[in-house]
Design a protein around this motif. Structure first.
Motif, PDB file in Angstrom:
ATOM      1  N   ARG A   1      -2.397  -4.610  12.456  1.00  0.00           N
ATOM      2  CA  ARG A   1      -2.562  -4.335  12.937  1.00  0.00           C
ATOM      3  C   ARG A   1      -3.334  -2.798  13.379  1.00  0.00           C
ATOM      4  O   ARG A   1      -4.708  -3.207  13.246  1.00  0.00           O
ATOM      5  CB  ARG A   1      -1.897  -4.419  14.067  1.00  0.00           C
ATOM      6  CG  ARG A   1      -1.126  -5.570  14.517  1.00  0.00           C
ATOM      7  CD  ARG A   1      -0.460  -5.717  15.928  1.00  0.00           C
ATOM      8  NE  ARG A   1       0.562  -4.121  15.645  1.00  0.00           N
ATOM      9  CZ  ARG A   1       2.096  -4.944  15.113  1.00  0.00           C
ATOM     10  NH1 ARG A   1       2.040  -6.339  14.705  1.00  0.00           N
ATOM     11  NH2 ARG A   1       2.775  -4.067  14.906  1.00  0.00           N
ATOM     12  N   GLU A   2      -2.818  -1.769  12.133  1.00  0.00           N
ATOM     13  CA  GLU A   2      -3.359  -1.182  11.992  1.00  0.00           C
ATOM     14  C   GLU A   2      -4.309  -1.167  11.279  1.00  0.00           C
ATOM     15  O   GLU A   2      -5.788  -0.058  10.941  1.00  0.00           O
ATOM     16  CB  GLU A   2      -2.290   0.168  10.830  1.00  0.00           C
ATOM     17  CG  GLU A   2      -0.857   0.184  11.456  1.00  0.00           C
ATOM     18  CD  GLU A   2      -0.198   1.682  10.875  1.00  0.00           C
ATOM     19  OE1 GLU A   2      -1.081   1.222   9.985  1.00  0.00           O
ATOM     20  OE2 GLU A   2       0.952   1.774  11.371  1.00  0.00           O
ATOM     21  N   TYR A   3      -4.374  -2.091  10.252  1.00  0.00           N
ATOM     22  CA  TYR A   3      -5.784  -2.821   9.491  1.00  0.00           C
ATOM     23  C   TYR A   3      -6.864  -2.802  10.247  1.00  0.00           C
ATOM     24  O   TYR A   3      -8.527  -2.064  10.160  1.00  0.00           O
ATOM     25  CB  TYR A   3      -5.710  -3.654   8.036  1.00  0.00           C
ATOM     26  CG  TYR A   3      -7.203  -3.837   7.656  1.00  0.00           C
ATOM     27  CD1 TYR A   3      -7.707  -2.918   6.806  1.00  0.00           C
ATOM     28  CD2 TYR A   3      -7.875  -4.871   8.264  1.00  0.00           C
ATOM     29  CE1 TYR A   3      -8.654  -3.295   5.762  1.00  0.00           C
ATOM     30  CE2 TYR A   3      -8.396  -4.788   7.158  1.00  0.00           C
ATOM     31  CZ  TYR A   3      -9.960  -4.371   6.707  1.00  0.00           C
ATOM     32  OH  TYR A   3     -10.480  -5.074   5.623  1.00  0.00           O
ATOM     33  N   GLU A   4      -6.936  -3.016  10.851  1.00  0.00           N
ATOM     34  CA  GLU A   4      -7.674  -3.898  12.203  1.00  0.00           C
ATOM     35  C   GLU A   4      -8.367  -2.812  13.031  1.00  0.00           C
ATOM     36  O   GLU A   4      -9.547  -2.360  13.834  1.00  0.00           O
ATOM     37  CB  GLU A   4      -7.189  -5.244  13.016  1.00  0.00           C
ATOM     38  CG  GLU A   4      -7.490  -6.244  12.360  1.00  0.00           C
ATOM     39  CD  GLU A   4      -6.482  -7.615  13.027  1.00  0.00           C
ATOM     40  OE1 GLU A   4      -5.854  -7.557  13.882  1.00  0.00           O
ATOM     41  OE2 GLU A   4      -6.219  -9.536  12.517  1.00  0.00           O
ATOM     42  N   GLU A   5      -7.750  -2.340  13.475  1.00  0.00           N
ATOM     43  CA  GLU A   5      -7.167  -1.314  14.869  1.00  0.00           C
ATOM     44  C   GLU A   5      -8.441   0.037  13.355  1.00  0.00           C
ATOM     45  O   GLU A   5      -9.860   0.488  14.340  1.00  0.00           O
ATOM     46  CB  GLU A   5      -6.173  -0.643  15.491  1.00  0.00           C
ATOM     47  CG  GLU A   5      -5.738  -1.371  16.296  1.00  0.00           C
ATOM     48  CD  GLU A   5      -4.311  -0.436  16.523  1.00  0.00           C
ATOM     49  OE1 GLU A   5      -4.365   0.876  15.700  1.00  0.00           O
ATOM     50  OE2 GLU A   5      -3.523  -0.870  17.057  1.00  0.00           O
ATOM     51  N   GLU A   6      -8.388   0.481  12.914  1.00  0.00           N
ATOM     52  CA  GLU A   6      -9.414   0.989  12.012  1.00  0.00           C
ATOM     53  C   GLU A   6     -10.515   0.124  11.201  1.00  0.00           C
ATOM     54  O   GLU A   6     -11.624   1.235  12.173  1.00  0.00           O
ATOM     55  CB  GLU A   6      -8.689   1.160  10.382  1.00  0.00           C
ATOM     56  CG  GLU A   6      -7.730   2.738  10.420  1.00  0.00           C
ATOM     57  CD  GLU A   6      -7.555   3.149  10.243  1.00  0.00           C
ATOM     58  OE1 GLU A   6      -8.731   4.103  10.630  1.00  0.00           O
ATOM     59  OE2 GLU A   6      -6.520   4.250  11.719  1.00  0.00           O
TER      60      GLU A   6
ATOM     61  N   GLU B   1     -11.895  -1.614  13.470  1.00  0.00           N
ATOM     62  CA  GLU B   1     -13.000  -1.374  14.902  1.00  0.00           C
ATOM     63  C   GLU B   1     -12.997  -0.266  14.968  1.00  0.00           C
ATOM     64  O   GLU B   1     -14.879   0.229  15.111  1.00  0.00           O
ATOM     65  CB  GLU B   1     -12.125  -2.452  16.154  1.00  0.00           C
ATOM     66  CG  GLU B   1     -11.195  -3.352  15.628  1.00  0.00           C
ATOM     67  CD  GLU B   1     -10.819  -3.560  17.376  1.00  0.00           C
ATOM     68  OE1 GLU B   1     -10.257  -2.574  17.710  1.00  0.00           O
ATOM     69  OE2 GLU B   1     -10.290  -5.155  16.894  1.00  0.00           O
ATOM     70  N   GLN B   2     -13.525   1.031  14.715  1.00  0.00           N
ATOM     71  CA  GLN B   2     -13.106   2.363  14.806  1.00  0.00           C
ATOM     72  C   GLN B   2     -13.952   2.849  14.057  1.00  0.00           C
ATOM     73  O   GLN B   2     -15.326   3.295  14.069  1.00  0.00           O
ATOM     74  CB  GLN B   2     -11.849   3.103  14.614  1.00  0.00           C
ATOM     75  CG  GLN B   2     -10.947   3.182  15.270  1.00  0.00           C
ATOM     76  CD  GLN B   2      -9.776   4.463  15.641  1.00  0.00           C
ATOM     77  OE1 GLN B   2     -10.180   4.816  14.234  1.00  0.00           O
ATOM     78  NE2 GLN B   2      -8.850   3.546  15.887  1.00  0.00           N
TER      79      GLN B   2
ATOM     80  N   TRP C   1       2.159  -5.241  11.034  1.00  0.00           N
ATOM     81  CA  TRP C   1       2.383  -3.443  11.346  1.00  0.00           C
ATOM     82  C   TRP C   1       1.245  -3.403  10.770  1.00  0.00           C
ATOM     83  O   TRP C   1      -0.186  -2.416  11.067  1.00  0.00           O
ATOM     84  CB  TRP C   1       3.564  -3.043  12.031  1.00  0.00           C
ATOM     85  CG  TRP C   1       3.562  -2.463  10.068  1.00  0.00           C
ATOM     86  CD1 TRP C   1       4.802  -3.502  10.272  1.00  0.00           C
ATOM     87  CD2 TRP C   1       3.317  -1.658   9.615  1.00  0.00           C
ATOM     88  NE1 TRP C   1       5.516  -2.470   8.665  1.00  0.00           N
ATOM     89  CE2 TRP C   1       4.220  -1.887   8.358  1.00  0.00           C
ATOM     90  CE3 TRP C   1       2.204  -0.818   9.307  1.00  0.00           C
ATOM     91  CZ2 TRP C   1       4.190  -0.988   7.433  1.00  0.00           C
ATOM     92  CZ3 TRP C   1       2.503  -0.010   8.263  1.00  0.00           C
ATOM     93  CH2 TRP C   1       3.386   0.207   7.036  1.00  0.00           C
ATOM     94  N   LEU C   2       1.146  -3.528   9.846  1.00  0.00           N
ATOM     95  CA  LEU C   2      -0.384  -3.156   8.730  1.00  0.00           C
ATOM     96  C   LEU C   2      -1.528  -3.757   8.763  1.00  0.00           C
ATOM     97  O   LEU C   2      -2.077  -3.736   9.433  1.00  0.00           O
ATOM     98  CB  LEU C   2       0.290  -3.186   6.943  1.00  0.00           C
ATOM     99  CG  LEU C   2      -0.934  -3.481   6.360  1.00  0.00           C
ATOM    100  CD1 LEU C   2      -0.896  -1.665   6.398  1.00  0.00           C
ATOM    101  CD2 LEU C   2       0.089  -3.236   4.787  1.00  0.00           C
TER     102      LEU C   2
END
Length: 287
Positions: A279-284, A286-287, A276-277
């Motif tokens: 995924r959160e890192y990858e989403e951040e 990308e933004q 989960w961490l």
């Protein structure tokens, strides 16, 4: 008690079973779970040291007697006529009961166990599952691959042995809560261990493993869980690993603490971020 040297089904008391009548020692389902979830050092310490007074253990043992072996309940329990355990007199009475090999229970605790049993027997599936078979038999065998002694004590074996039942009390019997408890507490390992053990002793493999779960507080709700094949297979793989660890420790007379691999020189762990961490890192990013 005599040392067990032949595989088979034995009529032992709960105390005789947990005292482990095998040489040098045997591995149970709870031991296999502990070797996987903790470490050999914790396993051997708990094997060689008294666990002391545990009220949850007392209640659990009495609950199993009330449901599975009611004919033994009265002779196994000592009633302490007190409201609670706060007074020294009630605790002293409990200590005397334990010295006599009895389970000390308050009157209200016995009333609660009786009410829970009444509620359980209102369930047709429970009556069918826990009638006409054998409760609390002790089975011993030697693992074919390693030769180590193993043991199980199924709560209930119905006539014919087509399935095994385990009775558990829990704070919550809901699918969400108990579903998580299965993997948190290694119940899938237990299911695999019991099915394989029964097959090793009798030559017949049960088709299914069920948990009968009852809540500890009114209205003492009951739920039934049939273990799925994949969970059992995962538990079986973990059990093979536990057996390998146990064999190594016996042969080397060493019981390591927390290490990456038993018998290896590495003494440290490399950390790894949870999924989960990541995924959160990858989403951040990308933004």
């Amino acid at each position: 008690m005599a040392t067990i040297t032949e595989p088979g089904i034995y009529d032992l008391t709960n105390e005789e079973y947990h005292a482990d009548p095998c040489e040098p020692m045997s591995l149970s389902a709870s031991g296999a779970k502990q070797l996987i979830q903790s470490c050999p050092a914790r396993f051997i310490y708990d094997r060689t040291h008294s666990r002391g007074v545990n009220r949850n253990f007392d209640i659990g043992t009495a609950s199993h007697l009330m449901v599975l072996e009611p004919e033994k309940f009265d002779s196994s329990v000592s009633i302490v006529e007190a409201e609670d355990w706060r007074k020294a007199t009630s605790r002293d009475e409990a200590d005397r009961a334990r010295e006599e090999g009895l389970i000390p229970l308050l009157r209200k605790e016995i009333d609660s166990l009786q009410a829970a049993r009444t509620r359980l027997w209102e369930e047709p599936l429970a009556r069918m599952a826990l009638t006409g078979g054998d409760a609390e038999k002790s089975l011993f065998w030697q693992d074919e691959g390693t030769g180590i002694w193993c043991r199980i004590r199924p709560d209930y074996i119905p006539k014919g042995g087509k399935r095994l039942f385990d009775y558990k009390t829990a704070i919550s019997a809901s699918p969400d809560d108990f579903g998580k408890a299965i993997y948190r507490n290694g119940y899938h390992q237990q299911a695999a261990w019991y099915l394989d053990g029964y097959a090793a002793v009798t030559g017949d493999r049960p088709d299914e493993f069920w948990f009968i779960v009852q809540e500890k507080t009114p209205p003492y709700l009951v739920a039934f869980y049939r273990m799925d094949p994949l969970s059992i297979e995962i538990g079986r793989v973990l059990n093979r690993k536990a057996i390998g660890i146990f064999k190594w420790c016996l042969e080397h007379d060493e019981w390591p603490g927390y290490v990456p691999e038993i018998g290896e020189k590495a003494r440290f762990f490399d950390t790894q971020p949870p999924a989960w961490l990541v995924r959160e890192y990858e989403e951040e990013m990308e933004q």
